[in-house]
Structures are given as structure tokens and as C-alpha cells.
Design an enzyme around this catalytic site. Structure first.
Site, PDB file in Angstrom:
ATOM      1  N   ASP A  19       0.869  -1.169   0.000  1.00  0.00           N
ATOM      2  CA  ASP A  19       0.000   0.000   0.000  1.00  0.00           C
ATOM      3  C   ASP A  19       0.911   1.225   0.000  1.00  0.00           C
ATOM      4  O   ASP A  19       2.103   1.124   0.313  1.00  0.00           O
ATOM      5  CB  ASP A  19      -0.880  -0.041   1.251  1.00  0.00           C
ATOM      6  CG  ASP A  19      -1.693   1.211   1.436  1.00  0.00           C
ATOM      7  OD1 ASP A  19      -2.309   1.671   0.467  1.00  0.00           O
ATOM      8  OD2 ASP A  19      -1.686   1.754   2.568  1.00  0.00           O
ATOM      9  N   ASP A  67      -0.286   5.107   0.895  1.00  0.00           N
ATOM     10  CA  ASP A  67      -0.613   6.075   1.947  1.00  0.00           C
ATOM     11  C   ASP A  67      -0.527   5.456   3.337  1.00  0.00           C
ATOM     12  O   ASP A  67      -1.184   4.438   3.631  1.00  0.00           O
ATOM     13  CB  ASP A  67      -2.022   6.626   1.748  1.00  0.00           C
ATOM     14  CG  ASP A  67      -2.097   7.640   0.620  1.00  0.00           C
ATOM     15  OD1 ASP A  67      -1.052   8.054   0.124  1.00  0.00           O
ATOM     16  OD2 ASP A  67      -3.233   8.020   0.260  1.00  0.00           O
ATOM     17  N   SER A 120      -2.879   0.368  -4.290  1.00  0.00           N
ATOM     18  CA  SER A 120      -3.402   1.536  -3.577  1.00  0.00           C
ATOM     19  C   SER A 120      -4.823   1.851  -4.021  1.00  0.00           C
ATOM     20  O   SER A 120      -5.152   1.744  -5.203  1.00  0.00           O
ATOM     21  CB  SER A 120      -2.491   2.748  -3.851  1.00  0.00           C
ATOM     22  OG  SER A 120      -3.100   3.933  -3.419  1.00  0.00           O
ATOM     23  N   LYS A 176      -9.352  -3.914  -3.061  1.00  0.00           N
ATOM     24  CA  LYS A 176      -8.002  -4.368  -3.371  1.00  0.00           C
ATOM     25  C   LYS A 176      -7.990  -5.803  -3.893  1.00  0.00           C
ATOM     26  O   LYS A 176      -6.994  -6.257  -4.455  1.00  0.00           O
ATOM     27  CB  LYS A 176      -7.095  -4.214  -2.148  1.00  0.00           C
ATOM     28  CG  LYS A 176      -6.832  -2.752  -1.829  1.00  0.00           C
ATOM     29  CD  LYS A 176      -5.636  -2.526  -0.936  1.00  0.00           C
ATOM     30  CE  LYS A 176      -5.396  -1.028  -0.763  1.00  0.00           C
ATOM     31  NZ  LYS A 176      -4.202  -0.726   0.049  1.00  0.00           N
TER      32      LYS A 176
END
Length: 208
Positions: free
Chosen positions: A42, A44, A108, A145
Site C-alpha cells: 500500500d 498512503d 493503492s 483491493k
């Protein structure tokens, strides 16, 4: 990473990456420990901070923090930098020969994929390669995801069981684990202890 209902897909392969038609192969042992065929991160709050939705946007420019590491500066002066032990872990993945058979992916759910891509292009490892070119796969767009990982699986043939994934959001971990991905919770970002825990967890699942 936070998401939005709609957004554009940003997906690309790293120059010189292995082809998507290659057959999946067993994880390569290194020092008796099995290594994943794909390591996914990921962005962030896992690799960098602040998160994309917290920024004022472009134009972005390159800057340096007090430790001399590069940061991305947005139009209001906000700095985006790698957190935890991200820098040293990515450096290892890029330079250590034992990882030559492993592909790298960014997974992401940001609704600012273009901003993320610009940040990845500006941030560079010590070798000079950008974080953008460092990765084989860029699945950077809103949505589940599971979709991100399914697209990687369809493109590469790599089994979910041969993938290792790090994310700061627990529900993303649970979602991807449902596919068979070895998903590791990183609530404070990518740190050495979480990295080692993930490698050990993956190796145990492989029986090594």
C-alpha cells in the site's frame, strides 16, 4: 489507504520486468527461508505520509528533509516522505540479488492516482531509480483491493499464495487474505519489525 467511489486506473510495468505470460514458479529459498514471488505495498500511511487526500496537489517538486532523504513538496509546501524503514527495505529489494526473482507492486485505493504517480516518479533510491520505475506493477485506483490483486494474478500467473502484502488498514488485510494473499498489518507503516514478521509469516505458510 482511503478510497473514493470513482477514479482512473494507473497501471504500468517496470522496464525490464518479467513478462505476464511466464509460468508461476516456486518461491526461491534464501538461507533456508522461502521468498515471495511478489511483494506488494500500500502507499498512503504504509510507505509514505501524508496521504494523498491530505495534500493540496501539484505542482509537485523534489526537496530534502533534515536527514538528507528526498521528499515531495506540494503547492502549499506540504512534504511527503517515506516513513518507518521503507527506504532501507526498498533499497534491499532493489540491490540484493536474492530478490532478483521477486516482482514488486504498489496496490493503492487512492482517488488521486495521478498525484501518487507523480510522487513515485520524483522519489528516487540511492541508485537513482525512481520509486515508479522500481516497481513492476502499479495498481493505483479506487475500489476493492481484491480487484487490484486479481489483475496482477491474471497478468502474471503468480498464485495469490505466492504474494506478500503490507497495508496499514486492517480491513484491507482481511479482504486480501481472503484471496489467499499473505497479508500483513502495518499500522505504523513499513518498519523493520513488520517486514521481518511478514517474511517469517510467508515462510511458515510455505513450510520453510
Amino acid at each position: 489507504m482511503r478510497s473514493a467511489p470513482q477514479g482512473a486506473r494507473a497501471s504500468a510495468a517496470r522496464p525490464g520486468s518479467r513478462t505476464s505470460t511466464s509460468k508461476p514458479r516456486a518461491a526461491a529459498p534464501a538461507g533456508g527461508m522461502a521468498l515471495p514471488r511478489l511483494v506488494a505495498f500500500d502507499l498512503d500511511a504504509t510507505l509514505w505520509y501524508p496521504e494523498m487526500y491530505m495534500l493540496d496537489g501539484p505542482p509537485f517538486k523534489l526537496g530534502h528533509c533534515s536527514r538528507g532523504r528526498p521528499v515531495v513538496i506540494d503547492r502549499s509546501g506540504e512534504e511527503v516522505g517515506l516513513i518507518g524503514d521503507t527506504w532501507s527495505i526498498l533499497h534491499e529489494l532493489h540491490t540484493d540479488e536474492k530478490w532478483a526473482g521477486t516482482e514488486i507492486a504498489y496496490v493503492s485505493r487512492t482517488d488521486m492516482p495521478k498525484w501518487a504517480a507523480q510522487c513515485l516518479q520524483l522519489l528516487k533510491l540511492d541508485s537513482g531509480v525512481s520509486l515508479h520505475d522500481f516497481a513492476h506493477h502499479h495498481e493505483i485506483y479506487p475500489g476493492s483491493k481484491r480487484t487490484h490483486f486479481r489483475r496482477i494474478h491474471e497478468r502474471t500467473g503468480i498464485r495469490y499464495e505466492d504474494m506478500l502484502f503490507f497495508d496499514d488498514m486492517h480491513w484491507n488485510i482481511e479482504d486480501c487474505a481472503g484471496l489467499g494473499v499473505c497479508a500483513v498489518y502495518a499500522p505504523r507503516g513499513l518498519r523493520a519489525d513488520v517486514w521481518k514478521k511478514g517474511l517469517a509469516q510467508y515462510a511458515r505458510r510455505q513450510g520453510s
